[in-house]
Design a protein around this motif. Structure first.
Motif, PDB file in Angstrom:
ATOM      1  N   GLU A  75     -95.734 -32.951  85.132  1.00  0.00           N
ATOM      2  CA  GLU A  75     -95.792 -33.369  86.527  1.00  0.00           C
ATOM      3  C   GLU A  75     -97.169 -33.260  87.171  1.00  0.00           C
ATOM      4  O   GLU A  75     -97.421 -33.881  88.190  1.00  0.00           O
ATOM      5  N   SER A  76     -98.060 -32.444  86.586  1.00  0.00           N
ATOM      6  CA  SER A  76     -99.362 -32.261  87.233  1.00  0.00           C
ATOM      7  C   SER A  76    -100.414 -31.820  86.218  1.00  0.00           C
ATOM      8  O   SER A  76    -100.083 -31.353  85.121  1.00  0.00           O
ATOM      9  N   LEU A  77    -101.668 -31.945  86.597  1.00  0.00           N
ATOM     10  CA  LEU A  77    -102.776 -31.493  85.760  1.00  0.00           C
ATOM     11  C   LEU A  77    -102.680 -29.990  85.512  1.00  0.00           C
ATOM     12  O   LEU A  77    -103.029 -29.504  84.438  1.00  0.00           O
ATOM     13  N   LYS A  78    -102.162 -29.261  86.462  1.00  0.00           N
ATOM     14  CA  LYS A  78    -101.998 -27.809  86.328  1.00  0.00           C
ATOM     15  C   LYS A  78    -101.068 -27.454  85.155  1.00  0.00           C
ATOM     16  O   LYS A  78    -101.213 -26.407  84.535  1.00  0.00           O
ATOM     17  N   GLU A  79    -100.125 -28.342  84.832  1.00  0.00           N
ATOM     18  CA  GLU A  79     -99.182 -28.114  83.737  1.00  0.00           C
ATOM     19  C   GLU A  79     -99.660 -28.692  82.400  1.00  0.00           C
ATOM     20  O   GLU A  79     -98.947 -28.616  81.398  1.00  0.00           O
ATOM     21  N   ASP A  80    -100.858 -29.260  82.385  1.00  0.00           N
ATOM     22  CA  ASP A  80    -101.376 -29.915  81.184  1.00  0.00           C
ATOM     23  C   ASP A  80    -101.383 -28.991  79.968  1.00  0.00           C
ATOM     24  O   ASP A  80    -101.157 -29.442  78.840  1.00  0.00           O
ATOM     25  N   TRP A  81    -101.593 -27.716  80.167  1.00  0.00           N
ATOM     26  CA  TRP A  81    -101.695 -26.757  79.068  1.00  0.00           C
ATOM     27  C   TRP A  81    -100.442 -26.736  78.177  1.00  0.00           C
ATOM     28  O   TRP A  81    -100.522 -26.436  76.995  1.00  0.00           O
ATOM     29  N   LYS A  82     -99.278 -27.082  78.729  1.00  0.00           N
ATOM     30  CA  LYS A  82     -98.049 -26.990  77.958  1.00  0.00           C
ATOM     31  C   LYS A  82     -97.543 -28.348  77.453  1.00  0.00           C
ATOM     32  O   LYS A  82     -96.456 -28.442  76.902  1.00  0.00           O
TER      33      LYS A  82
END
Length: 113
Positions: free
Chosen positions: A103-110
């Motif tokens: 949903e967001s760049l912040k969640e890109d890690w997963k």
């Protein structure tokens, strides 16, 4: 010579069918996975790829992507090589990366497995 076209089965009983390769190495096919992220149905998904012709005496390398659009918002990229043993058995060895939508760049890690 290893022939990439045909029907292949992996250790999880997923099936991949690759149509005849074009002269430039392009190919397409379909992938029927038995392993899903959602635990849902086994669905056929399209694949597209390319084979790199080896030098003399070598084994071909290849890459393809599968779009899991029927049951998941994810794409998987596979890279590998085709080998033939002394008995004539063809084997594909591959590594893969699966990318899920987040949903967001912040969640890109997963997002990538």
């Amino acid at each position: 010579q290893c022939q990439l076209s045909g029907l292949w089965r992996n250790e999880q009983d997923s099936l991949m069918e690759i149509s005849a390769l074009r002269d430039n190495g392009d190919f397409q096919g379909k992938y029927l996975t038995q392993v899903t992220l959602s635990g849902g149905c086994s669905c056929i998904s399209p694949l597209k790829g390319i084979q790199q012709q080896p030098g003399e005496g070598g084994w071909p390398t290849f890459a393809f992507t599968v779009r899991w659009d029927k049951f998941s918002n994810a794409t998987t990229a596979f890279v590998g090589q085709c080998f033939v043993d002394s008995g004539g058995k063809e084997t594909l060895t591959t590594m893969w990366l699966l990318r899920e939508a987040v949903e967001s760049l912040k969640e890109d890690w997963k997002a990538t497995r």
